[in-house]
Design an enzyme around this catalytic site. Structure first.
Site, PDB file in Angstrom:
ATOM      1  CD  GLU A   1       2.529   4.085   7.621  1.00  0.00           C
ATOM      2  OE1 GLU A   1       3.376   3.187   7.437  1.00  0.00           O
ATOM      3  OE2 GLU A   1       1.345   3.984   7.252  1.00  0.00           O
TER       4      GLU A   1
ATOM      5  CG  HIS B   1       6.302   2.200  11.537  1.00  0.00           C
ATOM      6  ND1 HIS B   1       6.169   3.096  10.518  1.00  0.00           N
ATOM      7  CD2 HIS B   1       6.138   0.965  10.987  1.00  0.00           C
ATOM      8  CE1 HIS B   1       5.947   2.436   9.381  1.00  0.00           C
ATOM      9  NE2 HIS B   1       5.923   1.145   9.637  1.00  0.00           N
TER      10      HIS B   1
ATOM     11  CG  ASP C   1       6.448   1.144   6.184  1.00  0.00           C
ATOM     12  OD1 ASP C   1       6.706   0.304   7.062  1.00  0.00           O
ATOM     13  OD2 ASP C   1       5.292   1.558   5.961  1.00  0.00           O
TER      14      ASP C   1
ATOM     15  CG  HIS D   1       3.703   2.492   2.866  1.00  0.00           C
ATOM     16  ND1 HIS D   1       3.228   2.542   4.159  1.00  0.00           N
ATOM     17  CD2 HIS D   1       2.986   3.418   2.156  1.00  0.00           C
ATOM     18  CE1 HIS D   1       2.260   3.451   4.228  1.00  0.00           C
ATOM     19  NE2 HIS D   1       2.091   3.984   3.024  1.00  0.00           N
TER      20      HIS D   1
ATOM     21  CD  GLU E   1      -0.944   2.078   3.955  1.00  0.00           C
ATOM     22  OE1 GLU E   1       0.094   1.390   3.827  1.00  0.00           O
ATOM     23  OE2 GLU E   1      -1.371   2.435   5.071  1.00  0.00           O
TER      24      GLU E   1
ATOM     25  CG  HIS F   1       1.376  -0.048  11.014  1.00  0.00           C
ATOM     26  ND1 HIS F   1       2.199   0.402  10.017  1.00  0.00           N
ATOM     27  CD2 HIS F   1       1.321   0.959  11.921  1.00  0.00           C
ATOM     28  CE1 HIS F   1       2.603   1.620  10.298  1.00  0.00           C
ATOM     29  NE2 HIS F   1       2.089   1.981  11.457  1.00  0.00           N
TER      30      HIS F   1
ATOM     31  CD  GLU G   1       6.266  -2.466   9.750  1.00  0.00           C
ATOM     32  OE1 GLU G   1       6.442  -1.963   8.643  1.00  0.00           O
ATOM     33  OE2 GLU G   1       5.437  -2.032  10.583  1.00  0.00           O
TER      34      GLU G   1
HETATM   35 ZN    ZN Z   1       5.502  -0.382   8.295  1.00  0.00          ZN
HETATM   36 MN    MN Z   2       3.395   1.376   6.157  1.00  0.00          MN
END
Ligand code: ZN
Ligand code: MN
Length: 276
Positions: free
Chosen positions: A34, A36, A45, A120, A122, A177, A182
């Site tokens: 994904e 970032h 993630d 992650h 989701e 995010h 992170e």
């Molecule tokens: Zn992430």
């Molecule tokens: Mn994520």
């Protein structure tokens, strides 16, 4: 004997022996591929839960399975959404089925303790579904002593730590995010992969209280970063990461009734020597 807690580096005979002798926790990191932002790798993630799992396995008897590198579809309010190039996602039922398949295989080989370490946001209910499918089927098969823990690693930071890392207030894990958390952890784990000069200066995203389909991409900052990452530092990353490792080790040791969770272990190595 090669000293490793990584399932992919063990031979099948070593794996079998450790399952029989230690009844270790098989840790399964799950993430995503994904975007970032322009500054963090797309594998963030799964890289973070993999790193946490490796370190937890030094403290408590555990074997780390290869991570799931793909996850459920990125949502605008927590991962920016699917409209970014490179965000490569699974349908929900695919993720649930893959997890169910892998858990059934772990069980077939004799693993009875599994920890699914999610990185992650989701993924969570699709992982829950995969676990439920496997547990239901295992019960039909007469396997009643399987136990699985699922967790999201970010839930393991204490209020005190969050106050320290976010002196101006914590924006919440969804908006974090590719932001301070992170980015800081990435600066600690693999600074060479953080494009520090590319950290965007976008203000925090401001989403309405509803979702709309198809995604209204104008809600999402073009960088893909949902709140400012400028305050990220390696020290904050170290602080957060070490706390996750310590508190997750304690939680898993407690839940599975195993040793450890305090001292860094040479246990696996010591146990591996001598007796066959
Ligand atoms: Zn992430
Ligand atoms: Mn994520």
């Amino acid at each position: 004997m090669v000293k490793t807690n990584l399932m992919a580096e063990l031979t099948w005979t070593e794996y079998q022996e450790r399952l029989e002798r230690e009844n270790p926790i098989v840790m399964l990191p799950v993430g995503a591929l994904e975007q970032h932002g322009p500054h963090l790798p797309m594998g963030t993630d799964h890289m973070i839960p993999m790193a946490i799992s490796r370190r937890v396995a030094e403290r408590i008897p555990a074997i780390v399975a290869p991570p799931f590198n793909y996850g459920y579809k990125s949502q605008p309010k927590m991962g920016g959404g699917q409209h970014f190039c490179g965000t490569t996602s699974l349908d929900g039922h695919s993720l649930s089925r893959i997890l169910r398949d892998v858990l059934m295989e772990f069980a077939r080989h004799g693993a009875r303790r599994v920890a699914v370490i999610d990185g992650h946001y989701e993924n969570s209910m699709f992982l829950t579904e995969g676990i439920d499918l496997a547990m239901r089927e295992l019960r039909y098969d007469g396997v009643r002593n399987m136990k699985i823990v699922r967790l999201e690693y970010w839930d393991f930071a204490t209020e005190k730590t969050l106050a320290k890392v976010f002196p101006d207030g914590f924006p919440g894990h969804a908006l974090e995010h590719a932001a301070v958390m992170e980015t800081s952890i990435s600066l600690y784990l693999h600074p060479e992969l953080v494009r520090v000069n590319k950290i965007p200066k976008d203000p925090p995203a401001n989403f309405p209280a509803y979702d709309v389909y198809p995604t209204n991409t104008s809600w999402v900052p073009p960088s893909g970063v949902l709140s400012p990452a400028g305050a990220a530092t390696r020290d904050k990353g170290k602080f957060l990461f070490e706390e996750y490792v310590a508190t997750i080790s304690v939680a898993l040791a407690k839940e599975f009734g195993t040793r450890g969770g305090k001292t860094a272990g040479k246990r696996a190595g010591r146990k591996g020597k001598g007796k066959k």
